[in-house]
Design a protein around this motif. Sequence first.
Motif, PDB file in Angstrom:
ATOM      1  N   LEU A 134       0.830  -1.212   0.000  1.00  9.06           N
ATOM      2  CA  LEU A 134       0.000   0.000   0.000  1.00  9.06           C
ATOM      3  C   LEU A 134       0.861   1.257   0.000  1.00  9.06           C
ATOM      4  O   LEU A 134       0.606   2.205  -0.762  1.00  9.06           O
ATOM      5  N   ALA A 135       1.855   1.271   0.872  1.00  8.98           N
ATOM      6  CA  ALA A 135       2.734   2.439   0.958  1.00  8.98           C
ATOM      7  C   ALA A 135       3.455   2.678  -0.359  1.00  8.98           C
ATOM      8  O   ALA A 135       3.616   3.825  -0.802  1.00  8.98           O
ATOM      9  N   GLU A 136       3.881   1.619  -1.019  1.00  9.86           N
ATOM     10  CA  GLU A 136       4.562   1.752  -2.307  1.00  9.86           C
ATOM     11  C   GLU A 136       3.630   2.332  -3.358  1.00  9.86           C
ATOM     12  O   GLU A 136       4.008   3.228  -4.126  1.00  9.86           O
ATOM     13  N   ARG A 137       2.405   1.841  -3.392  1.00 13.67           N
ATOM     14  CA  ARG A 137       1.448   2.343  -4.393  1.00 13.67           C
ATOM     15  C   ARG A 137       1.058   3.795  -4.117  1.00 13.67           C
ATOM     16  O   ARG A 137       0.858   4.575  -5.038  1.00 13.67           O
ATOM     17  N   LEU A 138       0.958   4.146  -2.839  1.00  6.00           N
ATOM     18  CA  LEU A 138       0.564   5.509  -2.473  1.00  6.00           C
ATOM     19  C   LEU A 138       1.747   6.471  -2.444  1.00  6.00           C
ATOM     20  O   LEU A 138       1.559   7.677  -2.303  1.00  6.00           O
ATOM     21  N   ARG A 139       2.969   5.925  -2.532  1.00  6.41           N
ATOM     22  CA  ARG A 139       4.195   6.737  -2.505  1.00  6.41           C
ATOM     23  C   ARG A 139       4.314   7.527  -1.209  1.00  6.41           C
ATOM     24  O   ARG A 139       4.625   8.718  -1.199  1.00  6.41           O
ATOM     25  N   VAL A 140       4.057   6.825  -0.090  1.00 13.98           N
ATOM     26  CA  VAL A 140       4.173   7.470   1.225  1.00 13.98           C
ATOM     27  C   VAL A 140       5.011   6.563   2.123  1.00 13.98           C
ATOM     28  O   VAL A 140       5.203   5.382   1.833  1.00 13.98           O
ATOM     29  N   PRO A 141       5.528   7.094   3.234  1.00 15.64           N
ATOM     30  CA  PRO A 141       6.323   6.262   4.153  1.00 15.64           C
ATOM     31  C   PRO A 141       5.483   5.148   4.778  1.00 15.64           C
ATOM     32  O   PRO A 141       4.265   5.288   4.934  1.00 15.64           O
ATOM     33  N   GLN A 142       6.144   4.055   5.142  1.00 13.17           N
ATOM     34  CA  GLN A 142       5.488   2.982   5.887  1.00 13.17           C
ATOM     35  C   GLN A 142       6.187   2.803   7.230  1.00 13.17           C
ATOM     36  O   GLN A 142       7.408   2.840   7.326  1.00 13.17           O
ATOM     37  N   VAL A 143       5.396   2.634   8.274  1.00  9.69           N
ATOM     38  CA  VAL A 143       5.911   2.364   9.618  1.00  9.69           C
ATOM     39  C   VAL A 143       5.119   1.157  10.106  1.00  9.69           C
ATOM     40  O   VAL A 143       3.954   1.272  10.468  1.00  9.69           O
ATOM     41  N   THR A 144       5.733  -0.017  10.121  1.00  8.21           N
ATOM     42  CA  THR A 144       4.994  -1.256  10.284  1.00  8.21           C
ATOM     43  C   THR A 144       5.287  -1.970  11.602  1.00  8.21           C
ATOM     44  O   THR A 144       6.291  -1.725  12.260  1.00  8.21           O
ATOM     45  N   LEU A 145       4.347  -2.855  11.951  1.00 12.30           N
ATOM     46  CA  LEU A 145       4.471  -3.741  13.115  1.00 12.30           C
ATOM     47  C   LEU A 145       4.710  -2.968  14.407  1.00 12.30           C
ATOM     48  O   LEU A 145       5.573  -3.311  15.211  1.00 12.30           O
ATOM     49  N   LEU A 146       3.907  -1.949  14.624  1.00  8.61           N
ATOM     50  CA  LEU A 146       4.043  -1.133  15.825  1.00  8.61           C
ATOM     51  C   LEU A 146       3.214  -1.712  16.965  1.00  8.61           C
ATOM     52  O   LEU A 146       2.071  -2.138  16.766  1.00  8.61           O
ATOM     53  N   SER A 147       3.785  -1.693  18.151  1.00  6.74           N
ATOM     54  CA  SER A 147       3.042  -2.092  19.347  1.00  6.74           C
ATOM     55  C   SER A 147       2.600  -0.869  20.142  1.00  6.74           C
ATOM     56  O   SER A 147       1.898  -1.008  21.156  1.00  6.74           O
ATOM     57  N   GLU A 148       2.999   0.292  19.679  1.00 10.57           N
ATOM     58  CA  GLU A 148       2.608   1.546  20.317  1.00 10.57           C
ATOM     59  C   GLU A 148       2.723   2.646  19.280  1.00 10.57           C
ATOM     60  O   GLU A 148       3.691   2.668  18.508  1.00 10.57           O
ATOM     61  N   LEU A 149       1.755   3.564  19.221  1.00 10.83           N
ATOM     62  CA  LEU A 149       1.873   4.663  18.267  1.00 10.83           C
ATOM     63  C   LEU A 149       1.080   5.881  18.733  1.00 10.83           C
ATOM     64  O   LEU A 149       0.163   5.771  19.550  1.00 10.83           O
ATOM     65  N   SER A 150       1.477   7.026  18.202  1.00 14.24           N
ATOM     66  CA  SER A 150       0.782   8.278  18.469  1.00 14.24           C
ATOM     67  C   SER A 150       0.957   9.183  17.259  1.00 14.24           C
ATOM     68  O   SER A 150       1.884   8.996  16.459  1.00 14.24           O
ATOM     69  N   VAL A 151       0.072  10.158  17.136  1.00 15.87           N
ATOM     70  CA  VAL A 151       0.129  11.120  16.043  1.00 15.87           C
ATOM     71  C   VAL A 151       0.100  12.525  16.629  1.00 15.87           C
ATOM     72  O   VAL A 151      -0.786  12.856  17.441  1.00 15.87           O
ATOM     73  N   ALA A 152       1.073  13.340  16.246  1.00 12.97           N
ATOM     74  CA  ALA A 152       1.127  14.721  16.718  1.00 12.97           C
ATOM     75  C   ALA A 152       2.006  15.537  15.783  1.00 12.97           C
ATOM     76  O   ALA A 152       2.983  15.010  15.223  1.00 12.97           O
ATOM     77  N   ASP A 153       1.644  16.782  15.596  1.00 16.86           N
ATOM     78  CA  ASP A 153       2.457  17.725  14.817  1.00 16.86           C
ATOM     79  C   ASP A 153       2.769  17.206  13.415  1.00 16.86           C
ATOM     80  O   ASP A 153       3.885  17.368  12.903  1.00 16.86           O
TER      81      ASP A 153
END
Length: 261
Positions: A134-153
């Motif tokens: 998906l990331a390759e087709r969308l041309r965006v970064p991939q961050v995979t197999l996370l056990s913890e995540l947050s979104v800010a800034d």
Amino acid sequence: MSLRIVVCVKYVPDATGDRSFAEDLTTDRESVDGLLSELDEYAVEQALRIAEEADDAEVTVVTAGPEDAGDALRKALSMGADKAVHIEDDDLHGTDVIGTSLVLAKAAEHIGYDLVLCGMASTDGGMGVLPALLAERLRVPQVTLLSELSVADGKVTGRRDGDAATERLQAPLPAVVSVTDQSGEVRYPSFKGIMAAKKKPVETLDLEDLDIEAEQVGLGGAWTTVLSATERPARTAGEIVTDEGEGGKKLAAFLAERKFV
């Protein structure tokens, strides 16, 4: 501006059922009950947590599959997602992960996204490569197999736990993220959530809506194929070792004969 979160989910055969192949050697999805893939529930949960912490966010769940796949969307909506998109087209039958990544990428572009969330793998195929495709087709970064995540800034930050080390990862939005089953306990849909889900919008699309040719998906467009399948033999009774003072030796000989020791 609203944070647009898209969660890719899959309708899979119940793992507790008697799963098998159909005559065309695709997964038989007719003779066993289906449900939202358990591993995708973690992606829905993380999307909802991110949305709850954001000032303004919208969670859209998307799936590709037959009419029954709508059950997976309704489960996600009852958990708290805002709306859903169902890609339903007869030509999707037999689509492999390559074709699926194309369909979901086109759907994400149709919906509009800042963050695409996926489970770590599907419980039927188990390949675990869809987020990267998906990331390759969308041309965006991939961050995979996370056990913890947050979104800010305008960034997604997460933790990936390996056998020998823990990594801290970060990527700018838009991005594709997959989460593991260690990312947090999944909430149960409340009665209020189940009732509210019935009124939430579900958009239905087909391949033409996404500008995808039938030849790009389905069995004809698949990059992988199953050549043969044999039913697993029934489990037989094991060998009983009677211990009359020599049980340990008999057990060791049994294991050595089969090269277990």
